[in-house]
Design an enzyme around this catalytic site. Structure first.
Site, PDB file in Angstrom:
ATOM      1  N   HIS A   1       0.820  -1.217   0.000  1.00 15.82           N
ATOM      2  CA  HIS A   1       0.000   0.000   0.000  1.00 15.82           C
ATOM      3  C   HIS A   1       0.851   1.262   0.000  1.00 15.82           C
ATOM      4  O   HIS A   1       0.420   2.306  -0.505  1.00 15.82           O
ATOM      5  CB  HIS A   1      -0.929  -0.005   1.213  1.00 15.82           C
ATOM      6  CG  HIS A   1      -2.172   0.813   1.033  1.00 15.82           C
ATOM      7  ND1 HIS A   1      -2.245   1.910   0.197  1.00 15.82           N
ATOM      8  CD2 HIS A   1      -3.414   0.697   1.583  1.00 15.82           C
ATOM      9  CE1 HIS A   1      -3.465   2.426   0.251  1.00 15.82           C
ATOM     10  NE2 HIS A   1      -4.187   1.702   1.083  1.00 15.82           N
TER      11      HIS A   1
ATOM     12  N   ASP B   1     -10.652  -7.737 -16.862  1.00  9.48           N
ATOM     13  CA  ASP B   1     -10.956  -8.928 -17.667  1.00  9.48           C
ATOM     14  C   ASP B   1      -9.680  -9.466 -18.310  1.00  9.48           C
ATOM     15  O   ASP B   1      -9.101  -8.832 -19.187  1.00  9.48           O
ATOM     16  CB  ASP B   1     -11.994  -8.563 -18.728  1.00  9.48           C
ATOM     17  CG  ASP B   1     -12.362  -9.728 -19.632  1.00  9.48           C
ATOM     18  OD1 ASP B   1     -11.845 -10.839 -19.432  1.00  9.48           O
ATOM     19  OD2 ASP B   1     -13.182  -9.512 -20.546  1.00  9.48           O
TER      20      ASP B   1
END
EC number: 2.3.1.268
Length: 432
Positions: free
Chosen positions: A156, A379
């Site tokens: 992060h 995707d």
């Protein structure tokens, strides 16, 4: 019985496919703050097309990862503390991102519910196999029904939610061959100096960093009692109902509330009521606010470092539970409206060395909005994910996208087991 996960190949480090700069890059003051010393870990589940070739798919993912690491080469580096301990750097020598491949007897339907425990899905991202964990680790897990789970972990301190989603969409587009690297927008931008300390001394009040008395053994309860994950989906109709309830209990003249304002308020209020806390206990709701277009000048498109500050709504248990949803939504709205350029710059100063301000955990619920990041569009040639969620469901509350229902939100959070039934009751009883 817990499902098993087993690695089928030796873990590898994937380096950028082309030469990248050998350098040391400084992370910003926001990146280096103590609050962000943890990973972002996504779990994307795909309903794999019938007859998919596993070897071909795995090779395509590996090749796309190597290509995507060229513009995002710091993700193939290693994070280290500066010699003077004032912040963090990334040592970029093309060390590589982690890649794993596994099989499991989970099925895609197992991820429609909440996990049975906080760490039930932990093995879907086995970062601990690496002696030094890279800033990016990807695990492809083949499920027993032919579907696929993709676990992705980011450091992060190197990247925030928006940046990670931009990277994942590039990674996926390269895997399908639908896009060329040269065509992809936005181009990743480092420029971490833009959110560094400027040496300001006159700082305003920032309640997110303040300390409140623990009147209820709050910290002990959340660290020692078992937490039970929950998962509840709010559809368009339910969100509209919450907006109507909020307006009916708000001050005259209020503008209509957003879905985020009412849902955050409802979750916060239900969570507080379920815990049976003392009336005088002060509670905080913290949530991330994107500052890319709130600072002046705006950050450049493609900036993928941490570019958010924490909005903070604060009140007592008594007021939160007695004053209704409109009051809660107003607090959330007010916290959002306080954040502008000056506020953001003060946060940068507050978290910088030597102040190093960091939120306390007493009375705190943290919400992270993953539902607007674009994770549901990632995707890899397997279609859009049928489920988007975290590797571990803990006390951080997550707002998640729901496939083919753009106006719905799935809410996942783990609460103390002794409070879980009351929490779910209050969530489903907004008029109570």
């Amino acid at each position: 019985m817990a499902s098993s996960v087993r690695l089928v190949k030796k873990p590898v480090l994937v380096a950028p496919v082309d030469p990248t700069p050998s350098t040391v890059l400084s992370l910003s003051s926001l990146d280096s703050q103590l609050f962000l010393r943890f990973p972002i870990e996504y779990l994307l589940v795909y309903a794999s097309p019938h007859g998919v070739d596993r070897a071909v798919t795995a090779a395509r993912v590996k090749a796309a990862l190597a290509r995507s690491l060229v513009p995002y080469y710091p993700l193939a580096g290693r994070v280290k503390t500066r010699p003077d301990s004032t912040g963090l750097d990334v040592v970029c020598q093309a060390q590589g991102a982690g890649l794993l491949e596994a099989v499991s007897d989970y099925t895609a339907s197992d991820f429609q519910r909440a996990p049975r425990s906080v760490t039930e899905w932990r093995k879907l991202l086995l970062v601990e196999v690496f002696k030094v964990v890279p800033p990016l680790v990807v695990q492809l897990t083949w499920l027993s029904d032919g579907c696929v789970a993709l676990g992705v972990g980011f450091s992060h301190c190197v990247i925030d939610g928006i940046g990670s989603s931009e990277f994942l969409n590039l990674f996926a587009e390269l895997a399908t061959g639908r896009a060329r690297l040269s065509e992809f927008q936005p181009k990743p931008v480092w420029d971490r100096h833009l959110l560094n300390s400027a040496g300001r001394t006159n700082l305003g009040t920032h309640p997110e960093f303040g300390r409140v008395p623990d009147l209820s053994g709050f910290v002990t309860r959340f660290t020692q009692e078992r937490l039970s994950p929950t998962s509840i989906t709010f559809d368009k109709t339910w969100l509209k109902e919450l907006k109507n309830i909020a307006m009916s209990t708000s001050q005259p003249g209020e503008f209509p509330y957003t879905s985020f304002e009412v849902l955050s308020g409802h979750i916060w209020r239900s969570w507080a009521r379920s815990l049976n806390l003392p009336a005088k206990q002060v509670l905080k709701l913290l949530f991330s606010i994107n500052i890319r277009n709130r600072v002046k000048p705006s950050l450049p498109a493609g900036y993928y470092g941490n570019a958010f500050v924490l909005g903070c709504a604060q009140t007592s248990v008594k007021d939160l539970t007695e004053k209704g949803l409109g009051y809660c939504a107003d607090l959330v709205r007010g916290a959002k409206e306080r954040v502008g350029d000056e506020y953001a710059r003060e946060v940068v100063e507050s978290v910088s060395w030597p102040r190093r301000a960091s939120p306390d955990s007493v009375g705190v619920l943290i919400i992270s909005q993953w539902s607007r990041l674009g994770l549901d569009r990632v995707d890899f040639g397997l279609g859009r994910p049928v489920q988007v969620g975290p590797i571990c469901c803990d006390r951080y509350c997550l707002f998640l996208p729901v496939r083919d229902r753009t106006e719905s939100v799935k809410v996942m959070v783990a609460v103390p087991t002794s409070a879980v039934d009351r929490y779910e009751y209050f969530i489903r009883s907004p008029y109570s």
